[in-house]
Design a protein around this motif. Structure first.
Motif, PDB file in Angstrom:
ATOM      1  N   LEU A 192      54.595  44.217  67.131  1.00 22.21           N
ATOM      2  CA  LEU A 192      54.251  43.817  65.767  1.00 22.21           C
ATOM      3  C   LEU A 192      52.895  43.118  65.728  1.00 22.21           C
ATOM      4  N   PHE A 193      52.651  42.260  66.712  1.00 18.47           N
ATOM      5  CA  PHE A 193      51.392  41.515  66.725  1.00 18.47           C
ATOM      6  C   PHE A 193      50.213  42.457  66.957  1.00 18.47           C
ATOM      7  N   SER A 194      50.399  43.424  67.858  1.00 21.31           N
ATOM      8  CA  SER A 194      49.323  44.371  68.156  1.00 21.31           C
ATOM      9  C   SER A 194      49.002  45.235  66.939  1.00 21.31           C
ATOM     10  N   LEU A 195      50.025  45.664  66.212  1.00 18.07           N
ATOM     11  CA  LEU A 195      49.788  46.438  64.998  1.00 18.07           C
ATOM     12  C   LEU A 195      49.054  45.596  63.951  1.00 18.07           C
ATOM     13  N   ALA A 196      49.406  44.323  63.873  1.00 21.38           N
ATOM     14  CA  ALA A 196      48.728  43.434  62.926  1.00 21.38           C
ATOM     15  C   ALA A 196      47.259  43.275  63.295  1.00 21.38           C
ATOM     16  N   VAL A 197      46.984  43.113  64.595  1.00 20.54           N
ATOM     17  CA  VAL A 197      45.587  42.983  65.036  1.00 20.54           C
ATOM     18  C   VAL A 197      44.824  44.258  64.684  1.00 20.54           C
ATOM     19  N   GLY A 198      45.385  45.420  65.039  1.00 17.66           N
ATOM     20  CA  GLY A 198      44.696  46.674  64.776  1.00 17.66           C
ATOM     21  C   GLY A 198      44.450  46.915  63.302  1.00 17.66           C
ATOM     22  N   GLY A 199      45.389  46.492  62.451  1.00 14.22           N
ATOM     23  CA  GLY A 199      45.252  46.731  61.018  1.00 14.22           C
ATOM     24  C   GLY A 199      44.355  45.742  60.296  1.00 14.22           C
ATOM     25  N   LEU A 200      44.235  44.507  60.827  1.00 14.89           N
ATOM     26  CA  LEU A 200      43.549  43.455  60.085  1.00 14.89           C
ATOM     27  C   LEU A 200      42.277  42.928  60.743  1.00 14.89           C
ATOM     28  N   VAL A 201      42.075  43.223  62.027  1.00 13.63           N
ATOM     29  CA  VAL A 201      40.956  42.587  62.725  1.00 13.63           C
ATOM     30  C   VAL A 201      39.611  42.976  62.121  1.00 13.63           C
ATOM     31  N   ALA A 202      39.498  44.192  61.579  1.00 14.85           N
ATOM     32  CA  ALA A 202      38.228  44.609  60.985  1.00 14.85           C
ATOM     33  C   ALA A 202      37.866  43.768  59.771  1.00 14.85           C
ATOM     34  N   SER A 203      38.871  43.242  59.067  1.00 15.42           N
ATOM     35  CA  SER A 203      38.606  42.481  57.843  1.00 15.42           C
ATOM     36  C   SER A 203      38.645  40.974  58.042  1.00 15.42           C
ATOM     37  N   VAL A 204      39.484  40.482  58.948  1.00 14.59           N
ATOM     38  CA  VAL A 204      39.624  39.022  59.110  1.00 14.59           C
ATOM     39  C   VAL A 204      39.104  38.512  60.445  1.00 14.59           C
ATOM     40  N   GLY A 205      38.789  39.412  61.388  1.00 13.59           N
ATOM     41  CA  GLY A 205      38.332  38.964  62.696  1.00 13.59           C
ATOM     42  C   GLY A 205      39.492  38.533  63.585  1.00 13.59           C
ATOM     43  N   TYR A 206      39.152  38.053  64.780  1.00 10.57           N
ATOM     44  CA  TYR A 206      40.167  37.672  65.755  1.00 10.57           C
ATOM     45  C   TYR A 206      40.657  36.235  65.598  1.00 10.57           C
ATOM     46  N   GLY A 207      39.868  35.385  64.929  1.00  7.69           N
ATOM     47  CA  GLY A 207      40.187  33.961  64.853  1.00  7.69           C
ATOM     48  C   GLY A 207      41.584  33.640  64.364  1.00  7.69           C
ATOM     49  N   PRO A 208      42.028  34.189  63.231  1.00  4.95           N
ATOM     50  CA  PRO A 208      43.376  33.864  62.731  1.00  4.95           C
ATOM     51  C   PRO A 208      44.494  34.248  63.693  1.00  4.95           C
ATOM     52  N   PHE A 209      44.273  35.264  64.490  1.00  6.03           N
ATOM     53  CA  PHE A 209      45.315  35.692  65.421  1.00  6.03           C
ATOM     54  C   PHE A 209      45.466  34.702  66.580  1.00  6.03           C
ATOM     55  N   PHE A 210      44.355  34.088  66.997  1.00  2.00           N
ATOM     56  CA  PHE A 210      44.458  33.064  68.029  1.00  2.00           C
ATOM     57  C   PHE A 210      45.203  31.833  67.506  1.00  2.00           C
ATOM     58  N   VAL A 211      44.980  31.487  66.252  1.00  5.54           N
ATOM     59  CA  VAL A 211      45.714  30.376  65.635  1.00  5.54           C
ATOM     60  C   VAL A 211      47.205  30.705  65.584  1.00  5.54           C
ATOM     61  N   ALA A 212      47.523  31.926  65.200  1.00  7.85           N
ATOM     62  CA  ALA A 212      48.919  32.340  65.092  1.00  7.85           C
ATOM     63  C   ALA A 212      49.638  32.243  66.433  1.00  7.85           C
ATOM     64  N   LEU A 213      48.962  32.616  67.517  1.00  6.34           N
ATOM     65  CA  LEU A 213      49.592  32.560  68.836  1.00  6.34           C
ATOM     66  C   LEU A 213      50.027  31.141  69.180  1.00  6.34           C
ATOM     67  N   ALA A 214      49.186  30.157  68.847  1.00  4.78           N
ATOM     68  CA  ALA A 214      49.526  28.765  69.135  1.00  4.78           C
ATOM     69  C   ALA A 214      50.719  28.307  68.308  1.00  4.78           C
ATOM     70  N   VAL A 215      50.737  28.645  67.040  1.00  7.65           N
ATOM     71  CA  VAL A 215      51.819  28.214  66.149  1.00  7.65           C
ATOM     72  C   VAL A 215      53.151  28.842  66.562  1.00  7.65           C
ATOM     73  N   LEU A 216      53.135  30.120  66.924  1.00  6.91           N
ATOM     74  CA  LEU A 216      54.364  30.816  67.310  1.00  6.91           C
ATOM     75  C   LEU A 216      55.040  30.146  68.499  1.00  6.91           C
ATOM     76  N   ASP A 217      54.256  29.662  69.467  1.00 12.59           N
ATOM     77  CA  ASP A 217      54.856  29.022  70.637  1.00 12.59           C
ATOM     78  C   ASP A 217      55.489  27.683  70.295  1.00 12.59           C
ATOM     79  N   LEU A 218      54.915  26.958  69.352  1.00 16.74           N
ATOM     80  CA  LEU A 218      55.525  25.701  68.931  1.00 16.74           C
ATOM     81  C   LEU A 218      56.866  25.959  68.243  1.00 16.74           C
ATOM     82  N   VAL A 219      56.923  27.003  67.421  1.00 13.06           N
ATOM     83  CA  VAL A 219      58.186  27.387  66.782  1.00 13.06           C
ATOM     84  C   VAL A 219      59.206  27.788  67.850  1.00 13.06           C
ATOM     85  N   ALA A 220      58.739  28.507  68.882  1.00 13.58           N
ATOM     86  CA  ALA A 220      59.633  28.938  69.957  1.00 13.58           C
ATOM     87  C   ALA A 220      60.243  27.746  70.689  1.00 13.58           C
TER      88      ALA A 220
END
Length: 415
Positions: free
Chosen positions: A370-398
């Motif tokens: 799911l994360f890889s599909l999100a990166v492929g679909g959105l990285v052209a418009s939002v860049g990589y930055g938001p995905f790095f933030v998401a990775l940190a937040v997901l681990d805290l939830v875990a």
């Protein structure tokens, strides 16, 4: 000390498993333009691999049924052959089909490694043993950038897949020659066998001599989902480092193939240290009276806190600062990941570990998909930055989930 030779052999197999799966990511900056593949199509290719590896639920159960010796040999031979066949790909659908098939075969790495840990090691050594074989994941991913880049430089990206795939066949031969179950191994001394078996007491857990429950009986257990959901949330980090890091360095930081070969392996070296740091933290806490399950939860939480460093990867100006943060992220991820993976051996008997690891691995790879599909679909418009933030937040939830859902058998036994 035969048990350490066995886990060493598993570690080598894990190195080759992750080397072959990482080959595509390193070759991508050269391979994708050559085949006319877009980032969106590349995300579908990586998703196909994750879809295939999600069948760990099945492959883990197969290993429980047919045993490790022949089971791992069959699957390792399959993924080695499929990896070499990547050299024949000429468009993205063919590459996606090969990745899906390879994911199915390579999904046996974690269930197989955990079964060896559960069967060959007493409970007090399982954390370290799990860390040792999981070093193979980091080492394989670390070896990929220089080895694949050199293969491309001297020959072609086609040769890179043939070389990395061919190494797997050598391991299959070694595995069949040297591995036997602990009860049948001709070189196992009686004192070591007694030491291992004497340290496998599981308290309230079902004894390993009991009949193995059905797949659905195992799937209904609370503790299974207690460790499966954190893996779903945490494993996108590893998928990002493996499949997207070289493209990130090339597109966002302007790295060429030589620079990728020099720097892209560094987060995996840090991850190697995390493989040992997580079990060491858990062992230190356990020696001071913390139950082994709670000790692993604290180690996971520490790793999740360190993962917050990834939030700043996309904002720092220096490419070298970004690499440093990614290294800290790799270290933190393996600190928590190995801890969570090993917890399966604390919560379930050895004749169920393959199935448990398979279900948890399926969840983990579904998260990566799911994360890889999100990166492929959105990285052209939002860049990589938001995905790095998401990775940190997901681990805290875990971490919160792990503390909330998993029931500690040691506490239940004294209740």
């Amino acid at each position: 000390m035969l048990r350490w030779w066995m886990i060493g052999l598993v570690m080598v197999g894990t190195i080759l498993n992750y080397l072959t799966r990482s080959t595509l990511g390193v070759a991508a900056p050269v391979m994708l333009p050559d085949l006319g593949i877009t980032e969106q199509q590349y995300s579908w290719i990586t998703a196909a691999f994750q879809a295939g590896i999600m069948f760990q639920t099945v492959t883990g159960y197969v290993l429980d049924v047919i045993g490790l010796r022949y089971g791992l040999a069959i699957f390792a031979g399959a993924w080695s052959l499929i990896s070499a066949a990547h050299s024949l790909a000429f468009n993205w659908p063919m590459l996606a089909a090969l990745r899906g098939a390879m994911g199915l075969a390579e999904g046996t790495a974690q269930p197989g490694g955990l079964k060896v840990v559960a069967e060959w090691f007493p409970a007090r050594e399982r954390g370290f043993a799990g860390g040792v074989y999981n070093i193979g994941a980091s080492l394989g991913s670390m070896l990929a950038p220089p080895l694949v880049a050199a293969s491309i430089y001297y020959w072609s990206w086609h040769a890179a897949f043939i070389i990395t795939g061919g190494l797997g066949f050598i391991w299959v031969v070694c595995w069949l020659l040297f591995y036997r179950p602990i009860a049948e191994h001709p070189r196992m001394r009686a004192d070591e066998r007694d030491y291992v078996l004497g340290g496998q007491e599981r308290g309230v857990l079902t004894p390993v001599t009991a009949p193995r429950p059905s797949f659905w009986a195992i799937a209904r257990r609370r503790n299974l989902w207690g460790i499966a959901v954190p893996r779903f949330l945490a494993d996108p980090t590893w998928g990002t480092l493996t499949f997207w890091l070289p493209l990130y360095l090339a597109k966002e930081r302007g790295f060429d193939l030589t620079q990728i070969a020099i720097f892209a392996w560094m987060p995996f070296v840090a991850a190697d240290l995390g493989c040992l740091f997580g079990p060491a933290v858990a062992a230190w806490l356990n020696k001071r009276g913390v139950s082994i399950v709670n000790a692993r939860r604290w180690a996971f939480t520490l790793g999740a806190c360190m993962m917050t460093s990834l939030m700043f990867v996309g904002t720092v100006e220096s490419a070298y600062a970004a690499i440093a943060l990614l290294c800290l992220g790799g270290f933190a991820h393996q600190t928590l990941s190995v801890t969570c993976i090993t917890m399966a051996t604390d919560l379930f008997p050895s004749n169920e570990v393959g199935t448990v690891a398979g279900i948890a691995g399926t969840c983990a790879n579904f998260g990566v998909l799911l994360f890889s599909l999100a990166v492929g679909g959105l990285v052209a418009s939002v860049g990589y930055g938001p995905f790095f933030v998401a990775l940190a937040v997901l681990d805290l939830v875990a971490a919160v989930w792990l503390w909330t859902v998993v029931k500690d058998p040691a506490k239940e036994a004294t209740a």
